[in-house]
Design a protein around this motif. Structure first.
Motif, PDB file in Angstrom:
ATOM      1  N   SER A  43       0.948  -1.127  -0.092  1.00  0.00           N
ATOM      2  CA  SER A  43      -0.064  -0.106   0.008  1.00  0.00           C
ATOM      3  C   SER A  43       0.732   1.134  -0.044  1.00  0.00           C
ATOM      4  O   SER A  43       2.021   1.161   0.232  1.00  0.00           O
ATOM      5  CB  SER A  43      -0.922  -0.050   1.304  1.00  0.00           C
ATOM      6  N   ASP A  67      -3.482   0.931  -6.882  1.00  0.00           N
ATOM      7  CA  ASP A  67      -4.674   0.140  -6.315  1.00  0.00           C
ATOM      8  C   ASP A  67      -4.270  -0.078  -4.767  1.00  0.00           C
ATOM      9  O   ASP A  67      -3.480   0.518  -4.366  1.00  0.00           O
ATOM     10  CB  ASP A  67      -5.164  -0.960  -7.066  1.00  0.00           C
ATOM     11  N   SER A  68      -5.400  -0.695  -4.064  1.00  0.00           N
ATOM     12  CA  SER A  68      -5.197  -0.806  -2.660  1.00  0.00           C
ATOM     13  C   SER A  68      -4.106  -1.421  -2.235  1.00  0.00           C
ATOM     14  O   SER A  68      -3.456  -1.178  -1.253  1.00  0.00           O
ATOM     15  CB  SER A  68      -6.480  -1.233  -2.061  1.00  0.00           C
TER      16      SER A  68
END
Length: 140
Positions: free
Chosen positions: A26, A99-100
């Motif tokens: 992340s 993205d996450s």
């Protein structure tokens, strides 16, 4: 008059180089890794006191500089000068979410003296990102 420039040469800021890689972590974890004590050693070198605050100066075994911009989890911008260099360069590190669970870490350096220094710094930043990749399993 020949106006062609060498790869990495800018019109006004000397030479520049950029190296980036996307990692399976992340944005928050990427920031934590790069700004941790271990992470700082990877890209700044050995030091006892580096504080990531605007206007803060730092000295390591290999570079000196001053922190210019700190945007948590997004960007660091600082001056960077090796002992043997006549003038400082500018380093910018960006943390770009994909993205996450994926983040691109980008090192961009400008105001380099010449193409030889540019090539050395390209190899340096690639090695830093290789080291980052090796540390990710222990950091997630």
């Amino acid at each position: 008059m020949d106006l062609r420039r060498i790869v990495g040469q800018t019109k006004t800021a000397g030479f520049q180089v950029g190296v980036r890689r996307t990692f399976p972590i992340s944005q928050e974890k990427a920031w934590e890794l790069i700004t941790s004590e271990e992470g700082l050693k990877l890209w700044l070198g050995e030091s006892t006191n580096v504080f990531l605050k605007p206007s803060q100066k730092f000295v390591t075994k290999t570079v000196t500089g001053q922190i210019r911009v700190v945007k948590t989890q997004q960007q660091l911008r600082l001056t960077w000068q090796k002992v043997e260099w006549l003038k400082p360069s500018i380093v910018q590190i960006r943390f770009i979410p994909r993205d996450s669970n994926k983040t691109t870490i980008s090192f961009h350096q400008e105001n380099l003296n010449d193409s030889i220094t540019r090539e050395k710094m390209k190899v340096y930043w690639e090695k830093v990102l290789d080291e980052v990749r090796e540390r990710i399993p222990n950091f997630t």
